[in-house]
Write a protein that holds these residues in place. Structure first.
Motif, PDB file in Angstrom:
ATOM      1  N   UNK B  83      67.101 -48.255   6.022  1.00  0.00           N
ATOM      2  CA  UNK B  83      67.194 -47.883   7.431  1.00  0.00           C
ATOM      3  C   UNK B  83      67.433 -46.385   7.599  1.00  0.00           C
ATOM      4  N   UNK B  84      68.237 -45.822   6.722  1.00  0.00           N
ATOM      5  CA  UNK B  84      68.540 -44.390   6.839  1.00  0.00           C
ATOM      6  C   UNK B  84      67.288 -43.552   6.614  1.00  0.00           C
ATOM      7  N   UNK B  85      66.417 -44.014   5.734  1.00  0.00           N
ATOM      8  CA  UNK B  85      65.228 -43.215   5.417  1.00  0.00           C
ATOM      9  C   UNK B  85      64.045 -43.572   6.302  1.00  0.00           C
ATOM     10  N   UNK B  86      64.172 -44.673   7.025  1.00  0.00           N
ATOM     11  CA  UNK B  86      63.050 -45.183   7.794  1.00  0.00           C
ATOM     12  C   UNK B  86      62.505 -44.163   8.793  1.00  0.00           C
ATOM     13  N   UNK B  87      63.391 -43.526   9.537  1.00  0.00           N
ATOM     14  CA  UNK B  87      62.952 -42.622  10.600  1.00  0.00           C
ATOM     15  C   UNK B  87      62.372 -41.317  10.055  1.00  0.00           C
ATOM     16  N   UNK B  88      62.617 -41.062   8.827  1.00  0.00           N
ATOM     17  CA  UNK B  88      62.024 -39.861   8.240  1.00  0.00           C
ATOM     18  C   UNK B  88      60.629 -40.179   7.711  1.00  0.00           C
ATOM     19  N   UNK B  89      60.488 -41.379   7.123  1.00  0.00           N
ATOM     20  CA  UNK B  89      59.201 -41.715   6.509  1.00  0.00           C
ATOM     21  C   UNK B  89      58.161 -42.152   7.529  1.00  0.00           C
ATOM     22  N   UNK B  90      58.584 -42.711   8.643  1.00  0.00           N
ATOM     23  CA  UNK B  90      57.632 -43.248   9.614  1.00  0.00           C
ATOM     24  C   UNK B  90      57.506 -42.308  10.811  1.00  0.00           C
ATOM     25  N   UNK B  91      56.358 -42.367  11.448  1.00  0.00           N
ATOM     26  CA  UNK B  91      56.183 -41.569  12.659  1.00  0.00           C
ATOM     27  C   UNK B  91      56.832 -42.314  13.814  1.00  0.00           C
ATOM     28  N   UNK B  92      57.783 -41.674  14.430  1.00  0.00           N
ATOM     29  CA  UNK B  92      58.534 -42.374  15.477  1.00  0.00           C
ATOM     30  C   UNK B  92      58.070 -42.007  16.876  1.00  0.00           C
ATOM     31  N   UNK B  93      57.426 -40.867  17.014  1.00  0.00           N
ATOM     32  CA  UNK B  93      56.934 -40.452  18.331  1.00  0.00           C
ATOM     33  C   UNK B  93      55.673 -39.613  18.142  1.00  0.00           C
ATOM     34  N   UNK B  94      54.867 -39.588  19.178  1.00  0.00           N
ATOM     35  CA  UNK B  94      53.577 -38.887  19.067  1.00  0.00           C
ATOM     36  C   UNK B  94      53.490 -37.814  20.149  1.00  0.00           C
ATOM     37  N   UNK B  95      52.942 -36.651  19.735  1.00  0.00           N
ATOM     38  CA  UNK B  95      52.744 -35.560  20.700  1.00  0.00           C
ATOM     39  C   UNK B  95      51.261 -35.489  21.034  1.00  0.00           C
ATOM     40  N   UNK B  96      50.943 -35.372  22.312  1.00  0.00           N
ATOM     41  CA  UNK B  96      49.554 -35.155  22.722  1.00  0.00           C
ATOM     42  C   UNK B  96      49.466 -33.807  23.433  1.00  0.00           C
ATOM     43  N   UNK B 108      46.164 -17.051  31.035  1.00  0.00           N
ATOM     44  CA  UNK B 108      47.227 -17.853  30.400  1.00  0.00           C
ATOM     45  C   UNK B 108      46.669 -19.163  29.850  1.00  0.00           C
ATOM     46  N   UNK B 109      47.272 -19.635  28.776  1.00  0.00           N
ATOM     47  CA  UNK B 109      46.832 -20.884  28.146  1.00  0.00           C
ATOM     48  C   UNK B 109      47.756 -21.998  28.645  1.00  0.00           C
ATOM     49  N   UNK B 110      47.264 -22.744  29.622  1.00  0.00           N
ATOM     50  CA  UNK B 110      48.068 -23.804  30.218  1.00  0.00           C
ATOM     51  C   UNK B 110      47.800 -25.121  29.492  1.00  0.00           C
ATOM     52  N   UNK B 111      48.879 -25.779  29.099  1.00  0.00           N
ATOM     53  CA  UNK B 111      48.743 -27.009  28.327  1.00  0.00           C
ATOM     54  C   UNK B 111      49.597 -28.124  28.926  1.00  0.00           C
ATOM     55  N   UNK B 112      49.060 -29.334  28.870  1.00  0.00           N
ATOM     56  CA  UNK B 112      49.859 -30.512  29.228  1.00  0.00           C
ATOM     57  C   UNK B 112      50.341 -31.144  27.924  1.00  0.00           C
ATOM     58  N   UNK B 113      51.620 -31.429  27.830  1.00  0.00           N
ATOM     59  CA  UNK B 113      52.202 -32.004  26.615  1.00  0.00           C
ATOM     60  C   UNK B 113      52.821 -33.361  26.951  1.00  0.00           C
ATOM     61  N   UNK B 114      52.429 -34.369  26.190  1.00  0.00           N
ATOM     62  CA  UNK B 114      53.035 -35.697  26.331  1.00  0.00           C
ATOM     63  C   UNK B 114      53.772 -36.029  25.041  1.00  0.00           C
ATOM     64  N   UNK B 115      54.933 -36.618  25.186  1.00  0.00           N
ATOM     65  CA  UNK B 115      55.672 -37.110  24.020  1.00  0.00           C
ATOM     66  C   UNK B 115      55.886 -38.613  24.228  1.00  0.00           C
ATOM     67  N   UNK B 116      55.283 -39.405  23.347  1.00  0.00           N
ATOM     68  CA  UNK B 116      55.309 -40.857  23.506  1.00  0.00           C
ATOM     69  C   UNK B 116      56.126 -41.488  22.390  1.00  0.00           C
ATOM     70  N   UNK B 117      57.040 -42.377  22.768  1.00  0.00           N
ATOM     71  CA  UNK B 117      57.830 -43.098  21.749  1.00  0.00           C
ATOM     72  C   UNK B 117      56.955 -44.171  21.126  1.00  0.00           C
ATOM     73  N   UNK B 118      56.920 -44.213  19.806  1.00  0.00           N
ATOM     74  CA  UNK B 118      56.110 -45.214  19.125  1.00  0.00           C
ATOM     75  C   UNK B 118      56.971 -46.361  18.594  1.00  0.00           C
TER      76      UNK B 118
END
Lengths: 185, 202
Positions: B83-96, B108-118
């Motif tokens: 369990x302690x190593x799980x969150x390091x080895x697996x992708x827990x969230x995704x950035x778009x 200017x470089x305008x960007x939309x950023x989404x952070x999704x919990x996986x």
């Protein structure tokens, strides 16, 4: 053929390297000869064509669907070749008169009469100034129409027609003046 | 002097002595997106970090003759390590990352950023860093800017956090890499999530 090219361009737009290679192999021969005739040096010609293909592939999304690729790409190569020629000046260039010696190792006695006429014609083309030489190259070597040549050179079609006419007249005069010149039209 | 004679003269004296294969290799090499050297090894970094944590846990675990440490009754010690190593080895969230406009140099470089919990998680104290890297021989970082749109928010399971950011304009056209790095705390442990996207600036 045109439809096939459009399908290939769509694949290139999606980043398909195989489709890029097909376009490269289709247009390489005409592009490298054109760049050589502008820069008068093979290294510069290779640089121009390499930069031309890279720019074409990177900006392929700006290419309008349904149009032929060749005039668009030829314009890129002409601009790259002119820029490289300006950058290196005469440093890399082989004089036009040396082409014949380099490209044909046969001694003058061994060269047939036809070959001699062909050399004289090639020499005459190379001695034309660039504004008359480029339309001749684009029409006869790259097989572009007068409208496509006008698009590549950013000129009105009427100007391209008049430059082609003047260029042919100058070639004819040059060949008549040159003993053994080709003048059969 | 016929059209055919002109064409033949041009063709006969412009035979290229070079190699199409070599030229194609040069072109395709230039077209491949250039990734900084450390990015090439990124795939190894996560398992390597997991392995290091695992080693630390193994060396810090109680020796057999010491009194047994109290553990939760339904979780065995070996599973706790997992369990302690799980969150390091697996992708827990995704950035778009999505550009909001047609990016041109000087604008200017305008960007939309989404952070999704996986996964089932609870991320807090989120901080966002955006980098713009020029994809040339030096991979020069042109811009690095920090943003804190979610510092007071929590990313829980099934949630998506969104924000818009603006990077400073660049003056030179070409290929660039946008890198978004998000740092946060998960169960009081620091985590880092990142994502890259190539863009062309005309």
């Amino acid at each position: 053929m045109l439809e096939n090219e459009q399908a290939i361009i769509q694949r290139v737009k999606q980043g398909d390297h195989q489709a890029m290679e097909i376009l490269f192999r289709t247009h390489l021969d005409a592009a490298i000869r054109l760049a050589y005739l502008i820069t008068r040096d093979w290294t510069s010609a290779e640089d121009a064509v390499q930069e031309g293909f890279i720019q074409a592939f990177r900006s392929i999304n700006n290419f309008k669907d349904g149009l032929p690729f060749k005039p668009w790409f030829t314009k890129i190569v002409v601009n790259k070749a002119k820029r490289i020629k300006e950058k290196f000046g005469t440093e890399r260039q082989i004089p036009a008169s040396n082409y014949l010696i380099i490209n044909d190792p046969a001694s003058p006695e061994e060269i047939s009469l036809d070959k001699e006429k062909e050399q004289a014609l090639y020499n005459a083309i190379n001695q034309l100034d660039e504004k008359h030489r480029l339309p001749i190259i684009l029409k006869y070597l790259n097989e572009l129409s007068e409208a496509e040549t006008a698009q590549v050179l950013d000129l009105p079609v009427s100007t391209v027609k008049s430059r082609l006419y003047v260029a042919r007249q100058r070639l004819k005069k040059h060949l008549i003046a040159d003993q053994g010149g080709v003048s059969n039209d | 002097m016929t059209d055919e004679q002109i064409k033949k003269a041009l063709l006969d004296y412009t035979n290229w002595p070079g190699s199409p294969e070599k030229l194609w290799q040069n072109i395709i090499t230039e077209l491949e997106p250039k990734i900084p050297w450390w990015k090439k090894y990124q795939i190894w970094l996560t398992p390597m970090a997991a392995a290091i944590v695992l080693l630390i846990l193994v060396f810090n675990s109680p020796v057999p003759n010491q009194p047994e440490e109290q553990i939760e009754p339904d979780v065995a010690p070996e599973n706790m390590i997992m369990m302690r190593t799980f969150f390091i080895a697996e992708q827990i969230a995704e950035i778009q990352i999505a550009p909001l406009n047609n990016i041109q140099r000087g604008t200017p470089i305008d960007l939309a950023i989404n952070l999704t919990a996986l996964q089932d998680l609870n991320l807090t104290r989120l901080a966002l860093t955006a980098r713009l890297i020029k994809l040339d021989n030096d991979y020069q970082v042109i811009t690095e800017q920090e943003f804190n749109p979610w510092s007071e928010q929590t990313l829980a399971n099934g949630q998506v956090l969104t924000t818009k950011i603006g990077l400073a304009p660049v003056q030179e056209s070409g290929d660039y890499l946008i890198e978004i790095e998000i740092q946060g705390l998960h169960n009081q442990e620091p985590i880092v999530i990142n994502q890259q996207q190539m863009i062309e600036i005309n």
